[in-house]
Design a protein around this motif. Structure first.
Motif, PDB file in Angstrom:
ATOM      1  N   ALA A 196      -2.554   2.921   8.625  1.00 43.55           N
ATOM      2  CA  ALA A 196      -3.176   3.214   9.915  1.00 43.55           C
ATOM      3  C   ALA A 196      -2.284   2.578  10.968  1.00 43.55           C
ATOM      4  O   ALA A 196      -2.279   1.362  11.138  1.00 43.55           O
ATOM      5  N   GLY A 197      -1.477   3.402  11.627  1.00 43.26           N
ATOM      6  CA  GLY A 197      -0.472   2.848  12.509  1.00 43.26           C
ATOM      7  C   GLY A 197       0.566   2.127  11.666  1.00 43.26           C
ATOM      8  O   GLY A 197       1.138   2.669  10.726  1.00 43.26           O
ATOM      9  N   GLY A 198       0.770   0.855  11.964  1.00 40.94           N
ATOM     10  CA  GLY A 198       1.743   0.089  11.208  1.00 40.94           C
ATOM     11  C   GLY A 198       1.141  -0.737  10.096  1.00 40.94           C
ATOM     12  O   GLY A 198       1.861  -1.489   9.432  1.00 40.94           O
ATOM     13  N   ALA A 199      -0.175  -0.623   9.875  1.00 41.54           N
ATOM     14  CA  ALA A 199      -0.850  -1.457   8.875  1.00 41.54           C
ATOM     15  C   ALA A 199      -1.235  -0.633   7.656  1.00 41.54           C
ATOM     16  O   ALA A 199      -1.725   0.493   7.785  1.00 41.54           O
ATOM     17  N   VAL A 200      -1.011  -1.207   6.461  1.00 39.25           N
ATOM     18  CA  VAL A 200      -1.399  -0.505   5.244  1.00 39.25           C
ATOM     19  C   VAL A 200      -2.924  -0.421   5.160  1.00 39.25           C
ATOM     20  O   VAL A 200      -3.637  -1.292   5.664  1.00 39.25           O
ATOM     21  N   VAL A 201      -3.406   0.629   4.531  1.00 34.89           N
ATOM     22  CA  VAL A 201      -4.838   0.828   4.320  1.00 34.89           C
ATOM     23  C   VAL A 201      -5.056   1.118   2.835  1.00 34.89           C
ATOM     24  O   VAL A 201      -4.447   2.042   2.284  1.00 34.89           O
TER      25      VAL A 201
END
Length: 299
Positions: A196-201
């Motif tokens: 999500a954007g630059g963050a892993v989900v």
């Protein structure tokens, strides 16, 4: 010994004597105590007849303990008779240790009277004890399943113990991010790389040898796994062979194409990026012996 305050209850139930050598798992007594706590929370009594414990405790040990060649009844009889030596469990008949036959004559076990009274009168204390046992003996992916299986609310895990035990190991706050980055921010088993954007989900750092059983916060004890495969790995439905190929347990089953996609991972080799250490042989061997359930699928 009669307990008089909350700390005495916590001390008595957090120091169960267990047969643990070189990281060998021994969740028998904690699972019996959790089963008794579940009964106490629901019925107001921890009384557990052997006629019920023989099946329920054996099921818990099969689902959440290491694979064993011991019979189901014998595996359940060990904690049911031996927990008396810890001073927290009583039987209404004096039967020999580890012997199944006399238990089938109508024996009932229960928590020691003063412990049961303290826990019945203070539900928040019961929750604290259950949370402590679950978190001390199982990873976070498995602890909620254990609580559900014994009839307790998994939301108990949303709270935290007020203080760590003296000398308790502290997890590395930097380790999860290091592991996920080392595996290219994707699941080492299936390649899922949601973000999500630059963050892993949905990507998590998994210990091969559980931290709760002495596993280090080292890169060679870590895998980046999606939430599903992290859960299946910690439940022993997925494992690794000597060549770092994914293996699927014969105990795992699925009916839909989505679930059966797990079968397709059987035999798939891990491919860490250059410079990322693969899981160490000693940690893989520990997982195979102490967590992986039954045997791998054929072929």
């Amino acid at each position: 010994m009669t307990v008089t305050d909350d700390q005495q209850v916590l001390d008595r139930l957090s120091t169960l004597r267990q047969h643990q050598q070189e990281g060998r798992r021994s969740p028998h007594k904690p699972l019996l105590v959790l089963l008794a706590l579940g009964r106490l929370a629901v019925t107001g009594s921890s009384a557990l007849p052997w006629s019920e414990a023989e099946e329920r405790l054996a099921d818990l040990l099969q689902d959440f303990g290491p694979t064993s060649k011991t019979s189901r009844a014998q595996s359940a009889a060990y904690p049911f008779t031996r927990l008396r030596a810890d001073g927290v469990w009583t039987l209404d008949q004096n039967v020999p240790m580890d012997t199944v036959g006399p238990l089938r004559e109508g024996v009932t076990g229960r928590l020691e009277a003063s412990l049961e009274a303290a826990l019945r009168d203070r539900p928040e204390l019961l929750g604290t004890v259950a949370r402590g046992l679950a978190e001390s003996h199982f990873p976070g992916t498995v602890a909620p399943d254990v609580l559900v299986a014994v009839g307790l609310d998994p939301d108990l895990l949303q709270g935290r113990l007020t203080g760590a035990a003296p000398g308790a190991r502290r997890r590395s706050g930097a380790w999860p991010a290091r592991v996920i980055e080392a595996w290219d921010r994707q699941c080492a088993f299936c390649g899922f790389d949601g973000a999500a954007g630059g963050a892993v989900v949905g990507i998590e750092a998994a210990h091969v040898r559980w931290f709760t059983l002495g596993g280090p916060d080292d890169l060679d004890n870590g895998l980046a796994l999606c939430s599903l495969h992290h859960k299946l790995f910690d439940r022993g439905m997925l494992g690794l062979d000597d060549d770092l190929g994914v293996v699927v347990s014969r105990r795992f089953s699925a009916r839909t194409p989505q679930g059966q996609a797990v079968y397709d991972m059987h035999g798939r080799r891990l491919r860490p990026r250059p410079g990322t250490p693969p899981p160490a042989e000693r940690h893989v061997a520990w997982h195979r012996q102490q967590v992986f359930q039954d045997a791998a699928l054929a072929g």
